[in-house]
Design an enzyme around this catalytic site. Structure first.
Site, short mmCIF file in Angstrom:
data_model
loop_
_atom_site.label_atom_id
_atom_site.label_comp_id
_atom_site.label_asym_id
_atom_site.label_seq_id
_atom_site.Cartn_x
_atom_site.Cartn_y
_atom_site.Cartn_z
N VAL A 155 0.85 -1.20 0.00
CA VAL A 155 0.00 0.00 0.00
C VAL A 155 0.88 1.24 0.00
O VAL A 155 0.61 2.23 0.68
CB VAL A 155 -0.96 0.03 1.21
CG1 VAL A 155 -2.14 0.98 0.92
CG2 VAL A 155 -1.48 -1.34 1.57
N ALA A 156 1.99 1.16 -0.76
CA ALA A 156 2.93 2.28 -0.88
C ALA A 156 3.31 2.79 0.51
O ALA A 156 3.61 2.00 1.41
CB ALA A 156 2.34 3.37 -1.75
N CYS A 157 3.28 4.10 0.71
CA CYS A 157 3.75 4.67 1.97
C CYS A 157 2.77 4.48 3.14
O CYS A 157 3.09 4.84 4.27
CB CYS A 157 4.05 6.16 1.80
SG CYS A 157 5.52 6.46 0.81
N SER A 158 1.61 3.93 2.89
CA SER A 158 0.66 3.64 3.96
C SER A 158 0.66 2.16 4.32
O SER A 158 -0.18 1.71 5.11
CB SER A 158 -0.76 4.07 3.56
OG SER A 158 -0.83 5.47 3.43
#
Length: 374
Positions: A155-158
């Site tokens: 979830v990429a940077c999350s």
């Protein structure tokens, strides 16, 4: 749910290699000058754009970053290579990311007073995984001797906060007794070190957290997860197109558009108000305001983003004790940034103190947790 869900331990591993802004700029500028010289005629005819030069001062002003850790320094500063030189491992060897993950996992298990047999779920959550399958989480699970099940999340940077949400839900539902969440962020292979506007952004690191029931938690520093909140909204402004379909597209899998790239000004303009609204609404669930929060562990992407978000929430500039900054020495470590901030700045909180852990990034995606020190 019969008891509260808590974070009982966190872990951090950082590579042995670090690159300063000055080192990075020297290499980039030498590469840019070489490129401009080699393509002078095409540049003069308007067929190519010349590469602009950079400076350490520009990087620090634009981002707040002064240095970054890298998994492998060799190759990054070679103006004829401009990417890390990471030797390929065989299928029978532990993968690079699994090795990073295990370091942080062992640190988190120690902090939580837990052994591998106490864990029954492993989640590896990060912006990039070095392969599609078998899951890195299952590789880590096997290496640590953990039973149960494991899976990867992207979830990429999350990724870290979203994985903590899943861990919280599993403990609350009674489907797991303890969950190990790990974030091995090996970002440097996806960095375009030939691009002035993005070559300085990312660093490599690995973090981990243990989530369990309050009934079984017996570590020194325990934080109750009061609630979680997540939101996603599609945006094309942060993108990485690397993937296996490039083979079928007959496209260069390592072209510039396949590496990390973003519309930075648009991201700043759109994500900051989203984050402020998200955090305010999350605190309001508990009839809390920013004044009730003792510690803010915010995503570590850009100092200017963090300052703007913090000022909107506080109506003033918060102190570094209230909202710690770690990106100056770690850079943007994708999903691991807020976890690093938590790891380094949580021991001093007192019983009953409220903290907020939040990440935001590509997607767009925002994930947060309201925490209370036990």
């Amino acid at each position: 749910m019969t008891s509260s869900v808590v974070i009982s331990g966190s872990g951090l591993w950082k590579p042995n290699h670090s690159i300063s802004n000055e080192e990075l700029v020297d290499a980039y500028n030498a590469h840019a000058e070489q490129f401009n010289h080699q393509h002078q005629k095409a540049i003069e005819q308007g067929e190519l754009k010349s590469k602009p030069l950079s400076s350490a001062e520009f990087i620090e002003k634009a981002s707040g970053i002064k240095s970054r850790y890298v998994y492998m320094k060799e190759g990054v500063l070679d103006i004829d290579r401009m990417r890390p030189n990471i030797p390929e491992r065989t299928d029978d060897e532990l993968s690079d990311q699994a090795e990073m993950a295990i370091h942080a996992a062992k640190d988190a298990l120690k902090a939580a007073n837990k052994k591998p047999e106490d864990i029954d779920v492993v989640i590896v959550a990060c912006a990039y995984t070095q392969r599609s399958y078998p899951a890195l989480a299952i590789e880590v699970q096997g290496a640590l001797g953990i039973k149960g099940f494991a899976f990867d999340m992207l979830v990429a940077c999350s990724a870290a906060t979203f994985a903590l949400h899943r861990a919280y839900e599993m403990i609350a539902a009674g489907t797991a007794k303890a969950v190990l969440v790990i974030n091995p962020e090996l970002t440097s292979p996806q960095v375009n070190y030939c691009d002035r506007d993005s070559h300085f952004i990312f660093g490599d690191v690995s973090t981990a957290m243990v989530v369990e029931s309050a009934v079984t938690a017996n570590s020194e520093h325990v934080f109750e997860i009061m609630s979680t909140k997540a939101v996603t909204q599609y945006s094309n402004n942060i993108r990485s197109n690397f993937g296996y379909v490039s083979r079928a597209n007959d496209a260069d899998p390592f072209a510039e558009d396949k590496l990390f790239h973003q519309e930075g000004r648009k991201v700043f303009k759109e994500v900051c108000p989203m984050a402020v609204e998200h955090i305010s609404e999350h605190l309001a669930r508990h009839h809390l305001s920013s004044k009730d929060v003792s510690r803010w562990w915010l995503h570590q992407a850009n100092i200017n983003m963090n300052n703007l978000i913090s000022r909107k929430l506080f109506d003033r500039q918060p102190t570094l004790k209230e909202a710690p900054i770690v990106l100056d020495t770690f850079a943007n470590t994708a999903s691991a940034g807020s976890i690093i901030a938590f790891y380094l700045y949580h021991n001093d909180l007192k019983s009953g103190d409220i903290g907020l852990l939040c990440s935001f990034g590509a997607g767009y995606s925002i994930g947060s947790l309201v925490l209370k020190k036990r």
